[in-house]
Design an enzyme around this catalytic site. Sequence first.
Site, short mmCIF file in Angstrom:
data_model
loop_
_atom_site.label_atom_id
_atom_site.label_comp_id
_atom_site.label_asym_id
_atom_site.label_seq_id
_atom_site.Cartn_x
_atom_site.Cartn_y
_atom_site.Cartn_z
N CYS A 17 0.81 -1.21 0.00
CA CYS A 17 0.00 0.00 0.00
C CYS A 17 0.85 1.27 0.00
O CYS A 17 0.33 2.37 -0.06
CB CYS A 17 -0.93 0.00 1.21
SG CYS A 17 -0.05 -0.25 2.72
N CYS A 32 -1.25 -3.77 7.93
CA CYS A 32 -0.97 -2.61 8.78
C CYS A 32 -0.46 -3.06 10.15
O CYS A 32 0.45 -2.43 10.72
CB CYS A 32 -2.23 -1.77 8.98
SG CYS A 32 -2.92 -1.15 7.46
#
Lengths: 127, 175
Positions: free
Chosen positions: A37, A106
């Site tokens: 990302c 994440c």
Amino acid sequence: MAYSDKVLDHVENPRNVGAFDKNDPSVATGMVGAPACGDVMKLQLKISDDGIIEDAKFKTYGCGSAIASSSLVTEWVKGKTINEAAEIKNTDITAELELPPVKIHCSILAEDAIKAAITDYKSKRNK
Amino acid sequence: MKYFELFSLPINFNIDLALLNQAYLRLQKTVHPDKFAHKSSKEQLLAVQKSAEINDALHVLKHPLKRAEYILAERGVDIRAEQQTLQDPMFLMQQMELREELEDISSASDPEDEIEAFEKKIQMLEKDFHQQLTALIDQTELVQLERAADVVRKLKFIYKLRDELERVEDSLLDD
């Protein structure tokens, strides 16, 4: 995508944002990035001579989940020894923040940031 | 490699986009629904499937990152679904600084000049990584391909910077 209340709380009131002087010998810096990302995370730990994490700061460029994950670990690591902090798993972070499967990277980023900071601490001490 | 063969293109990271487009249009014509209006439902279905495959192939080949990932995957280094982190302090430090710089652009006195200067920086980085990738990706040795994969990972951050820059530009236009 809907964020959990816990993620929103960290995004709206991120804990411990900022930086320490990286030249301070008691400061360890962990830099990690997620190619998936393009998120970048910097985690800094202030570590006492006996290996206790006294303070932590972070700066993250990324989505809400990445910010929340790093904000959360700065709270978690404070007061821990570096060995205890190294035990923090990304699954603990996902569970606490109720992250959906697409945001697991994440939490991996935050776990790896702790590990990178500890590696930096050890290499600084061995100099 | 199926996608390159489909468009009769040489297997190469540096692709001729004009040729790719021509081949795409030519192929799509051959499977156009109008041509199959009077054919059996089985043939119609096959044509639709072929058309979808052609679209998928175009989508992958026209984008440099997707193309690189496809070539690497076909050569045995599949990084398309990986979740691992990148830990290259020098590179990440530079990325962090670029993100900080980008953050300050909106509040600069002459944001347009800053945006232009930033765009140039991204272009330089992109060009550099593209050159590295070109040199590595057509090799057959795993070591080289792993290094190519690492360049692709870094390029993803550069593309992300570009997306973020566009966002800044858009937000300035809205004001």
